[in-house]
Scaffold this motif. Structure first.
Motif, PDB file in Angstrom:
ATOM      1  N   LEU A  20       0.817  -1.275   0.059  1.00 34.43           N
ATOM      2  CA  LEU A  20       0.189  -0.123  -0.017  1.00 34.43           C
ATOM      3  C   LEU A  20       0.964   1.395  -0.116  1.00 34.43           C
ATOM      4  CD1 LEU A  20      -2.718  -1.083   2.620  1.00 34.43           C
ATOM      5  CD2 LEU A  20      -3.075  -0.605   0.087  1.00 34.43           C
ATOM      6  N   LEU A  21       0.548   2.118  -0.902  1.00 37.23           N
ATOM      7  CA  LEU A  21       1.259   3.296  -0.999  1.00 37.23           C
ATOM      8  C   LEU A  21       0.587   4.525  -0.504  1.00 37.23           C
ATOM      9  CD1 LEU A  21       2.591   3.115  -4.851  1.00 37.23           C
ATOM     10  CD2 LEU A  21       3.729   2.109  -2.624  1.00 37.23           C
ATOM     11  N   TYR A  22       1.356   5.310   0.558  1.00 41.91           N
ATOM     12  CA  TYR A  22       0.630   6.679   0.913  1.00 41.91           C
ATOM     13  C   TYR A  22       1.317   7.826   0.545  1.00 41.91           C
ATOM     14  CZ  TYR A  22      -1.739   2.959   3.629  1.00 41.91           C
ATOM     15  OH  TYR A  22      -2.677   2.032   3.995  1.00 41.91           O
ATOM     16  N   ARG A  23       0.890   8.967   0.431  1.00 40.85           N
ATOM     17  CA  ARG A  23       1.466  10.174  -0.016  1.00 40.85           C
ATOM     18  C   ARG A  23       1.817  11.182   1.133  1.00 40.85           C
ATOM     19  NH1 ARG A  23       0.580  11.199  -5.460  1.00 40.85           N
ATOM     20  NH2 ARG A  23      -0.860   9.645  -6.011  1.00 40.85           N
ATOM     21  N   ASN A  24       1.379  10.611   2.666  1.00 42.52           N
ATOM     22  CA  ASN A  24       1.816  11.422   3.768  1.00 42.52           C
ATOM     23  C   ASN A  24       1.713  10.418   4.925  1.00 42.52           C
ATOM     24  OD1 ASN A  24      -0.930  11.153   4.888  1.00 42.52           O
ATOM     25  ND2 ASN A  24      -1.408  12.936   3.248  1.00 42.52           N
ATOM     26  N   GLU A  25       2.267  10.782   6.089  1.00 46.63           N
ATOM     27  CA  GLU A  25       2.146   9.845   7.282  1.00 46.63           C
ATOM     28  C   GLU A  25       0.815   9.578   7.857  1.00 46.63           C
ATOM     29  OE1 GLU A  25       6.159   9.745   9.760  1.00 46.63           O
ATOM     30  OE2 GLU A  25       5.896  11.683   9.140  1.00 46.63           O
ATOM     31  N   THR A  26      -0.196  10.225   7.440  1.00 49.12           N
ATOM     32  CA  THR A  26      -1.388  10.034   8.220  1.00 49.12           C
ATOM     33  C   THR A  26      -2.120   8.834   7.751  1.00 49.12           C
ATOM     34  OG1 THR A  26      -2.663  11.131   6.539  1.00 49.12           O
ATOM     35  CG2 THR A  26      -1.854  12.568   8.151  1.00 49.12           C
ATOM     36  N   LEU A  27      -1.716   8.179   6.635  1.00 53.90           N
ATOM     37  CA  LEU A  27      -1.949   6.990   6.112  1.00 53.90           C
ATOM     38  C   LEU A  27      -3.620   6.771   6.213  1.00 53.90           C
ATOM     39  CD1 LEU A  27       0.343   4.571   8.443  1.00 53.90           C
ATOM     40  CD2 LEU A  27       0.551   5.486   6.080  1.00 53.90           C
ATOM     41  N   SER A  28      -4.339   7.650   5.432  1.00 53.59           N
ATOM     42  CA  SER A  28      -5.546   7.855   5.441  1.00 53.59           C
ATOM     43  C   SER A  28      -6.152   6.992   4.375  1.00 53.59           C
ATOM     44  CB  SER A  28      -6.135   9.361   5.259  1.00 53.59           C
ATOM     45  OG  SER A  28      -5.364  10.094   4.079  1.00 53.59           O
ATOM     46  N   SER A  29      -5.684   7.098   3.080  1.00 51.30           N
ATOM     47  CA  SER A  29      -5.951   5.931   2.332  1.00 51.30           C
ATOM     48  C   SER A  29      -4.707   5.619   1.338  1.00 51.30           C
ATOM     49  CB  SER A  29      -7.117   6.712   1.377  1.00 51.30           C
ATOM     50  OG  SER A  29      -6.616   7.844   0.211  1.00 51.30           O
ATOM     51  N   GLY A  30      -4.434   4.377   1.140  1.00 53.66           N
ATOM     52  CA  GLY A  30      -3.334   3.783   0.264  1.00 53.66           C
ATOM     53  C   GLY A  30      -3.844   3.391  -1.029  1.00 53.66           C
ATOM     54  N   ALA A  31      -2.798   3.432  -2.043  1.00 50.80           N
ATOM     55  CA  ALA A  31      -2.963   2.829  -3.513  1.00 50.80           C
ATOM     56  C   ALA A  31      -2.446   1.545  -3.467  1.00 50.80           C
ATOM     57  CB  ALA A  31      -2.518   3.947  -4.299  1.00 50.80           C
ATOM     58  N   ALA A  32      -2.810   0.850  -4.127  1.00 51.36           N
ATOM     59  CA  ALA A  32      -2.259  -0.769  -4.126  1.00 51.36           C
ATOM     60  C   ALA A  32      -1.245  -0.680  -5.179  1.00 51.36           C
ATOM     61  CB  ALA A  32      -3.196  -1.603  -4.565  1.00 51.36           C
ATOM     62  N   ALA A  33      -0.102  -1.610  -4.774  1.00 51.27           N
ATOM     63  CA  ALA A  33       1.108  -1.802  -5.497  1.00 51.27           C
ATOM     64  C   ALA A  33       1.596  -3.137  -5.470  1.00 51.27           C
ATOM     65  CB  ALA A  33       2.041  -0.652  -5.172  1.00 51.27           C
ATOM     66  N   TYR A  44      11.756  -1.662  -6.685  1.00 50.56           N
ATOM     67  CA  TYR A  44      11.005  -1.370  -7.854  1.00 50.56           C
ATOM     68  C   TYR A  44       9.652  -2.001  -7.722  1.00 50.56           C
ATOM     69  CZ  TYR A  44       9.271  -1.984 -12.622  1.00 50.56           C
ATOM     70  OH  TYR A  44       8.602  -1.461 -13.869  1.00 50.56           O
ATOM     71  N   LEU A  45       8.548  -1.122  -7.995  1.00 53.54           N
ATOM     72  CA  LEU A  45       7.140  -1.526  -7.689  1.00 53.54           C
ATOM     73  C   LEU A  45       6.260  -1.100  -8.976  1.00 53.54           C
ATOM     74  CD1 LEU A  45       5.394   1.225  -7.041  1.00 53.54           C
ATOM     75  CD2 LEU A  45       6.629   0.736  -4.806  1.00 53.54           C
ATOM     76  N   LYS A  46       5.259  -1.672  -8.983  1.00 53.08           N
ATOM     77  CA  LYS A  46       4.391  -1.459 -10.068  1.00 53.08           C
ATOM     78  C   LYS A  46       2.840  -0.984  -9.364  1.00 53.08           C
ATOM     79  CE  LYS A  46       6.037  -4.582 -13.332  1.00 53.08           C
ATOM     80  NZ  LYS A  46       5.507  -6.044 -14.381  1.00 53.08           N
ATOM     81  N   THR A  47       2.365   0.042 -10.269  1.00 55.34           N
ATOM     82  CA  THR A  47       0.961   0.406  -9.446  1.00 55.34           C
ATOM     83  C   THR A  47       0.145   1.152 -10.603  1.00 55.34           C
ATOM     84  OG1 THR A  47      -0.067   1.833  -7.693  1.00 55.34           O
ATOM     85  CG2 THR A  47       1.983   2.637  -8.767  1.00 55.34           C
ATOM     86  N   GLU A  48      -1.196   1.135 -10.335  1.00 54.21           N
ATOM     87  CA  GLU A  48      -1.858   2.057 -11.120  1.00 54.21           C
ATOM     88  C   GLU A  48      -1.815   3.465 -10.996  1.00 54.21           C
ATOM     89  OE1 GLU A  48      -3.847   0.751 -13.783  1.00 54.21           O
ATOM     90  OE2 GLU A  48      -2.890  -1.241 -13.498  1.00 54.21           O
ATOM     91  N   GLU A  49      -1.370   3.775  -9.765  1.00 50.16           N
ATOM     92  CA  GLU A  49      -1.383   5.231  -9.103  1.00 50.16           C
ATOM     93  C   GLU A  49      -0.161   6.134 -10.053  1.00 50.16           C
ATOM     94  OE1 GLU A  49      -2.719   7.710  -6.263  1.00 50.16           O
ATOM     95  OE2 GLU A  49      -3.358   6.032  -7.142  1.00 50.16           O
ATOM     96  N   LYS A  76       7.267  -1.573   7.178  1.00 56.93           N
ATOM     97  CA  LYS A  76       6.958  -0.137   6.384  1.00 56.93           C
ATOM     98  C   LYS A  76       8.216   0.400   6.025  1.00 56.93           C
ATOM     99  CE  LYS A  76       6.322   2.073  10.750  1.00 56.93           C
ATOM    100  NZ  LYS A  76       5.398   2.398  11.596  1.00 56.93           N
ATOM    101  N   TYR A  77       8.184   1.249   4.856  1.00 55.64           N
ATOM    102  CA  TYR A  77       9.244   1.927   4.219  1.00 55.64           C
ATOM    103  C   TYR A  77       8.980   3.165   4.009  1.00 55.64           C
ATOM    104  CZ  TYR A  77      11.427  -2.685   3.787  1.00 55.64           C
ATOM    105  OH  TYR A  77      12.000  -4.105   3.693  1.00 55.64           O
ATOM    106  N   ILE A  78      10.000   4.073   4.053  1.00 57.31           N
ATOM    107  CA  ILE A  78       9.773   5.610   3.447  1.00 57.31           C
ATOM    108  C   ILE A  78      10.948   5.735   2.388  1.00 57.31           C
ATOM    109  CG2 ILE A  78       9.814   7.810   3.897  1.00 57.31           C
ATOM    110  CD1 ILE A  78       9.166   7.131   6.883  1.00 57.31           C
ATOM    111  N   GLY A  79      10.421   6.294   1.303  1.00 55.36           N
ATOM    112  CA  GLY A  79      11.228   6.419   0.035  1.00 55.36           C
ATOM    113  C   GLY A  79      10.650   7.740  -0.506  1.00 55.36           C
ATOM    114  N   TYR A  80      11.606   7.793  -1.753  1.00 60.86           N
ATOM    115  CA  TYR A  80      11.394   8.820  -2.797  1.00 60.86           C
ATOM    116  C   TYR A  80      11.433   8.260  -4.305  1.00 60.86           C
ATOM    117  CZ  TYR A  80      12.263  11.765   1.132  1.00 60.86           C
ATOM    118  OH  TYR A  80      12.287  12.514   2.358  1.00 60.86           O
TER     119      TYR A  80
END
Length: 108
Positions: A20-33, A44-49, A76-80
């Motif tokens: 699950l990918l999140y754009r911020n630390e609040t983890l409100s809604s994640g995109a599947a990957a 390396y990951l694949k996603t529709e996002e 969990k991981y944090i990255g760019y």
């Protein structure tokens, strides 16, 4: 002349995992990957996002099992996002492939 063998900074390990990918630390809604491979420098990951180069990501492993070891040593991981590619779809959006560099050093 290049020999056709990729020269990577770190050894890559093929591994499939649902993320699950999140754009911020609040983890409100994640995109599947889906994880495709990883190294001590990133993954390396694949996603529709659609994501932006340089964007910070908070990445959680679905169905985390610490006994699996390797990539699942951490839940969990944090990255760019370092680079992206469109994976040859005929219709937008995605899927997209992303190279993600870890924000902090990771050891396995």
């Amino acid at each position: 002349m290049a020999s056709g063998i990729e020269k990577r900074r770190y050894e890559r390990y093929n591994h499939q995992a649902s993320l699950l990918l999140y754009r911020n630390e609040t983890l409100s809604s994640g995109a599947a990957a889906e994880l495709q491979n990883y190294s001590i420098g990133g993954m390396y990951l694949k996603t529709e996002e659609a994501l932006d180069i340089g964007q910070e990501l908070f990445i959680k492993i679905r169905n985390y099992d610490p006994s699996d070891g390797g990539f699942e040593k951490y839940d969990k991981y944090i990255g760019y996002v370092k680079w992206s590619d469109e994976l040859g779809t005929s219709q937008p959006p995605g899927p997209y492939g992303y190279g993600v560099e870890y924000a902090e050093t990771v050891t396995y």
